[in-house]
Design a protein around this motif. Structure first.
Motif, short mmCIF file in Angstrom:
data_model
loop_
_atom_site.label_atom_id
_atom_site.label_comp_id
_atom_site.label_asym_id
_atom_site.label_seq_id
_atom_site.Cartn_x
_atom_site.Cartn_y
_atom_site.Cartn_z
N THR A 224 0.87 -1.04 0.05
CA THR A 224 -0.11 -0.16 -0.12
C THR A 224 1.07 1.11 -0.13
O THR A 224 1.84 1.15 0.89
N THR B 271 1.27 5.60 -1.31
CA THR B 271 0.74 6.80 -1.89
C THR B 271 1.76 7.62 -2.73
O THR B 271 2.94 7.22 -2.60
N THR B 272 1.25 8.29 -3.82
CA THR B 272 2.24 9.22 -4.76
C THR B 272 1.40 9.95 -5.28
O THR B 272 0.18 10.12 -4.86
N ALA C 77 -1.37 11.73 -7.59
CA ALA C 77 -2.58 10.88 -8.05
C ALA C 77 -2.48 10.54 -9.70
O ALA C 77 -3.02 9.53 -9.92
N CYS D 222 0.12 9.17 -10.91
CA CYS D 222 0.54 7.65 -10.91
C CYS D 222 -0.21 6.64 -10.11
O CYS D 222 0.31 5.58 -9.97
N GLN D 223 -1.44 6.85 -9.88
CA GLN D 223 -2.16 5.76 -9.28
C GLN D 223 -2.28 4.73 -9.94
O GLN D 223 -2.26 3.53 -9.56
N GLU E 251 -1.29 0.63 -9.14
CA GLU E 251 -2.26 -0.30 -9.20
C GLU E 251 -1.87 -1.54 -10.52
O GLU E 251 -2.08 -2.67 -10.14
N THR F 54 -1.69 -1.06 -3.71
CA THR F 54 -2.95 -0.35 -3.59
C THR F 54 -2.40 1.07 -3.27
O THR F 54 -1.64 1.37 -2.56
N PHE F 55 -3.29 1.89 -4.21
CA PHE F 55 -2.94 3.27 -3.93
C PHE F 55 -3.86 3.95 -2.81
O PHE F 55 -5.19 3.78 -2.95
N ASN G 94 -4.74 7.77 -1.14
CA ASN G 94 -4.56 9.33 -1.36
C ASN G 94 -4.57 9.91 0.06
O ASN G 94 -5.49 10.48 0.54
N ARG H 137 3.31 11.80 -1.25
CA ARG H 137 2.78 12.28 -2.36
C ARG H 137 3.89 13.45 -2.95
O ARG H 137 4.27 12.97 -4.25
#
Length: 66
Positions: A16, A18-19, A21, A23-24, A28, A33-34, A36, A49
């Protein structure tokens, strides 16, 4: 961290992160699992992010080192 090229290696499979948006889909498609959120820690992986989230990222990173 750029996730464009590493997606070929599937480094996020089962993780899991975050990055930014945009790169979502990269996360995946590589099996991750992205989320936010400002900062996400999954085991020994800490992700953020953008540089705006550095205080949150560094706080979690320092906890991991302790």
């Amino acid at each position: 961290m750029s996730v464009f090229a590493p997606t070929l290696l599937a480094p996020f499979r089962g993780r899991t992160v975050t990055t930014v948006a945009k790169c979502q889909l990269d996360v995946e498609f590589s099996g991750g699992t992205f989320v936010n959120d400002r900062c996400v820690r999954d085991g020994n992986l800490v992700s953020g992010r953008t540089w705006h989230d550095n205080p949150y990222f560094m706080r979690e990173f320092m906890k991991m080192l302790a």
